[in-house]
Design a protein around this motif. Structure first.
Motif, PDB file in Angstrom:
ATOM      1  N   ALA A   1       0.815  -1.221   0.000  1.00  0.00           N
ATOM      2  CA  ALA A   1       0.000   0.000   0.000  1.00  0.00           C
ATOM      3  C   ALA A   1       0.846   1.268   0.000  1.00  0.00           C
ATOM      4  N   VAL A   2       2.159   1.147   0.199  1.00  0.00           N
ATOM      5  CA  VAL A   2       3.013   2.335   0.198  1.00  0.00           C
ATOM      6  C   VAL A   2       3.042   3.009  -1.177  1.00  0.00           C
ATOM      7  N   GLY A   3       2.578   2.282  -2.191  1.00  0.00           N
ATOM      8  CA  GLY A   3       2.461   2.910  -3.507  1.00  0.00           C
ATOM      9  C   GLY A   3       1.592   4.148  -3.461  1.00  0.00           C
ATOM     10  N   VAL A   4       0.595   4.167  -2.598  1.00  0.00           N
ATOM     11  CA  VAL A   4      -0.285   5.330  -2.446  1.00  0.00           C
ATOM     12  C   VAL A   4       0.500   6.521  -1.912  1.00  0.00           C
ATOM     13  N   ASP A   5       1.358   6.284  -0.937  1.00  0.00           N
ATOM     14  CA  ASP A   5       2.163   7.367  -0.364  1.00  0.00           C
ATOM     15  C   ASP A   5       3.087   7.972  -1.418  1.00  0.00           C
ATOM     16  N   ILE A   6       3.674   7.107  -2.234  1.00  0.00           N
ATOM     17  CA  ILE A   6       4.539   7.590  -3.313  1.00  0.00           C
ATOM     18  C   ILE A   6       3.717   8.400  -4.310  1.00  0.00           C
ATOM     19  N   PHE A   7       2.508   7.938  -4.613  1.00  0.00           N
ATOM     20  CA  PHE A   7       1.603   8.681  -5.496  1.00  0.00           C
ATOM     21  C   PHE A   7       1.353  10.091  -4.967  1.00  0.00           C
ATOM     22  N   PHE A   8       1.058  10.205  -3.679  1.00  0.00           N
ATOM     23  CA  PHE A   8       0.716  11.504  -3.102  1.00  0.00           C
ATOM     24  C   PHE A   8       1.910  12.462  -3.153  1.00  0.00           C
ATOM     25  N   VAL A   9       3.096  11.951  -2.851  1.00  0.00           N
ATOM     26  CA  VAL A   9       4.289  12.791  -2.932  1.00  0.00           C
ATOM     27  C   VAL A   9       4.496  13.264  -4.370  1.00  0.00           C
ATOM     28  N   ILE A  10       4.365  12.345  -5.321  1.00  0.00           N
ATOM     29  CA  ILE A  10       4.534  12.699  -6.730  1.00  0.00           C
ATOM     30  C   ILE A  10       3.469  13.702  -7.159  1.00  0.00           C
ATOM     31  N   SER A  11       2.247  13.524  -6.682  1.00  0.00           N
ATOM     32  CA  SER A  11       1.166  14.439  -7.039  1.00  0.00           C
ATOM     33  C   SER A  11       1.487  15.861  -6.591  1.00  0.00           C
TER      34      SER A  11
ATOM     35  N   LEU B   1     -16.457  19.079  12.117  1.00  0.00           N
ATOM     36  CA  LEU B   1     -17.170  19.950  11.180  1.00  0.00           C
ATOM     37  C   LEU B   1     -17.216  19.359   9.776  1.00  0.00           C
ATOM     38  N   ILE B   2     -16.221  18.551   9.437  1.00  0.00           N
ATOM     39  CA  ILE B   2     -16.227  17.786   8.196  1.00  0.00           C
ATOM     40  C   ILE B   2     -15.875  16.345   8.527  1.00  0.00           C
ATOM     41  N   SER B   3     -15.903  15.480   7.530  1.00  0.00           N
ATOM     42  CA  SER B   3     -15.673  14.053   7.755  1.00  0.00           C
ATOM     43  C   SER B   3     -14.329  13.787   8.435  1.00  0.00           C
ATOM     44  N   ARG B   4     -14.318  12.861   9.380  1.00  0.00           N
ATOM     45  CA  ARG B   4     -13.079  12.450  10.036  1.00  0.00           C
ATOM     46  C   ARG B   4     -12.081  11.867   9.045  1.00  0.00           C
ATOM     47  N   PHE B   5     -12.564  11.489   7.869  1.00  0.00           N
ATOM     48  CA  PHE B   5     -11.706  10.946   6.808  1.00  0.00           C
ATOM     49  C   PHE B   5     -10.522  11.862   6.548  1.00  0.00           C
ATOM     50  N   TYR B   6     -10.737  13.178   6.614  1.00  0.00           N
ATOM     51  CA  TYR B   6      -9.689  14.139   6.280  1.00  0.00           C
ATOM     52  C   TYR B   6      -8.746  14.425   7.437  1.00  0.00           C
ATOM     53  N   GLY B   7      -8.946  13.755   8.586  1.00  0.00           N
ATOM     54  CA  GLY B   7      -8.042  13.931   9.714  1.00  0.00           C
ATOM     55  C   GLY B   7      -6.804  13.055   9.647  1.00  0.00           C
ATOM     56  N   ASN B   8      -6.631  12.328   8.562  1.00  0.00           N
ATOM     57  CA  ASN B   8      -5.486  11.432   8.382  1.00  0.00           C
ATOM     58  C   ASN B   8      -4.248  12.244   7.989  1.00  0.00           C
ATOM     59  N   ASP B   9      -3.108  11.988   8.651  1.00  0.00           N
ATOM     60  CA  ASP B   9      -1.905  12.761   8.348  1.00  0.00           C
ATOM     61  C   ASP B   9      -1.312  12.436   6.979  1.00  0.00           C
ATOM     62  N   ILE B  10      -1.920  11.501   6.260  1.00  0.00           N
ATOM     63  CA  ILE B  10      -1.458  11.196   4.908  1.00  0.00           C
ATOM     64  C   ILE B  10      -1.616  12.409   3.989  1.00  0.00           C
ATOM     65  N   VAL B  11      -2.510  13.347   4.337  1.00  0.00           N
ATOM     66  CA  VAL B  11      -2.730  14.522   3.487  1.00  0.00           C
ATOM     67  C   VAL B  11      -1.478  15.380   3.384  1.00  0.00           C
ATOM     68  N   TYR B  12      -0.608  15.308   4.378  1.00  0.00           N
ATOM     69  CA  TYR B  12       0.595  16.144   4.365  1.00  0.00           C
ATOM     70  C   TYR B  12       1.658  15.625   3.404  1.00  0.00           C
TER      71      TYR B  12
ATOM     72  N   TYR C   1      -8.812  12.361  -1.397  1.00  0.00           N
ATOM     73  CA  TYR C   1      -7.727  13.207  -0.903  1.00  0.00           C
ATOM     74  C   TYR C   1      -7.154  14.066  -2.031  1.00  0.00           C
ATOM     75  N   GLU C   2      -7.010  13.472  -3.210  1.00  0.00           N
ATOM     76  CA  GLU C   2      -6.478  14.225  -4.347  1.00  0.00           C
ATOM     77  C   GLU C   2      -7.354  15.433  -4.665  1.00  0.00           C
ATOM     78  N   MET C   3      -8.672  15.229  -4.717  1.00  0.00           N
ATOM     79  CA  MET C   3      -9.577  16.322  -5.050  1.00  0.00           C
ATOM     80  C   MET C   3      -9.557  17.397  -3.966  1.00  0.00           C
ATOM     81  N   LEU C   4      -9.413  16.995  -2.704  1.00  0.00           N
ATOM     82  CA  LEU C   4      -9.253  17.976  -1.637  1.00  0.00           C
ATOM     83  C   LEU C   4      -7.996  18.806  -1.871  1.00  0.00           C
ATOM     84  N   PHE C   5      -6.897  18.149  -2.201  1.00  0.00           N
ATOM     85  CA  PHE C   5      -5.643  18.853  -2.446  1.00  0.00           C
ATOM     86  C   PHE C   5      -5.787  19.819  -3.619  1.00  0.00           C
TER      87      PHE C   5
END
Length: 340
Positions: free
Chosen positions: A43-53, A179-190, A140-144
């Motif tokens: 699943a670390v492929g997702v983390d690499i995706f986010f950094v690349i994004s 105030l919004i979904s707890r989904f966005y409280g994940n530190d993966i967004v950083y 997460y991508e659309m939020l970013f």
């Protein structure tokens, strides 16, 4: 686009493919070390995706001023059509083959919210996942993208800080306060910010080309990921992923001009969207005909690869160019009308 980044994007996509193969065919129960690696670390492929994004969005918008609406529209026509297409196929599969797919359930509410990139509880009961399960990352991508679109209101030197502040406000204030979904409280967004930092370093010319030091950086990142769990996602997997991306950029001379790697990187988004559908079809065939799972996977891999190439050429690139061309003509016509 840096070919080294394209190659890494492709590798990340296929790591996720292997991760989901172990999930769908073996319910994450692996016997060998390779299988166990993809179960626990694929699943670390997702983390690499986010950094690349974060890196790609930052570099592609440097020295560019555009309305926030234009930026969002460009991202929507690039991301949405393919996602909606494969979400619709997944929906049809769940409607007609639901009894055959374990833990997969569809509801109209979840389906519609999936299309709108709004996190909601999957009716299968396993968390905040859309109809096409891999689409959780696109939320997460659309939020970013939405937060990044605001930077065009500010001077260029302030833009990274504006994005950082916006992500912090969403994740640490709005999400954690309910105030919004707890989904966005994940530190993966950083992890998007890590990509922006790499982009800044790259723009300043601080990433030096080399071989041995970058290879050491990649090895260090992989060893760190292997020995740490994603409990602290940003620290344990995000930072090592950023180190891997940074090191791959240093290896750019080794990749430069490689058309195959460029194509593989181009197709990675379609690989990501398509692979679960192909794997489910393979799993159904394996169950019905008592086939060897690895033999089925060997057939699934070229099907995913060729399907993703066709998807990229006709659904992603082709549709994007047509829609962007139409929007550019529309804008030119509107401008001419105003001037007249």
């Amino acid at each position: 686009m840096l070919i080294s980044v394209q190659a890494l994007r492709a590798l990340a996509a296929w790591a996720v493919v292997c991760h989901h193969f172990m999930q769908i065919f073996f319910d994450f129960h692996a016997s060998g070390p390779i299988g166990q690696f993809f179960v626990s670390r694929g699943a670390v492929g997702v983390d690499i995706f986010f950094v690349i994004s974060g890196l790609v969005i930052f570099l592609s918008t440097q020295n560019t001023d555009m309305p926030a609406s234009r930026f969002m529209l460009n991202r929507i026509i690039r991301i949405v059509p393919a996602y909606w297409f494969y979400t619709a196929i997944m929906g049809l599969l769940l409607v007609f083959a639901a009894p055959l797919l374990p833990h997969q359930v569809i509801s109209w509410q979840n389906f519609l919210l999936s299309l709108l990139f709004i996190p909601s509880e999957n009716p299968g009961g396993y968390g905040l996942y859309p109809t096409l399960n891999v689409g959780w990352t696109l939320n997460y991508e659309m939020l970013f993208y939405l937060l990044f679109s605001t930077v065009f209101l500010f001077q260029q030197r302030h833009r990274p800080l504006i994005v950082a502040a916006a992500l912090f406000a969403v994740s640490e204030v709005l999400a954690r306060s309910g105030l919004i979904s707890r989904f966005y409280g994940n530190d993966i967004v950083y992890e998007f910010l890590l990509g922006i930092v790499i982009g800044i370093i790259y723009r300043k010319g601080w990433i030096k080309e080399g071989v041995w030091l970058p290879l050491l950086g990649i090895a260090t990142g992989l060893v760190t990921i292997y020995h740490l769990t994603p409990a602290e996602r940003l620290l344990n997997w995000g930072l090592p992923s950023a180190l891997i991306v940074l090191s791959c950029i240093s290896l750019e001379p080794c990749f430069r001009g490689n058309k195959l790697l460029k194509i593989l990187g181009d197709c990675s988004y379609s690989v990501y969207l398509l692979h679960v559908l192909v794997l489910y079809a393979g799993w159904l065939a394996a169950e019905h005909f008592a086939l060897n799972p690895y033999l089925v996977f060997a057939v699934c891999v070229p099907v995913i690869g060729l399907g993703a190439w066709g998807s990229y050429e006709w659904l992603e690139k082709g549709l994007y160019r047509r829609m962007k061309g139409w929007l550019d003509k529309r804008r030119s016509a509107d401008t001419a009308q105003v001037l007249s």
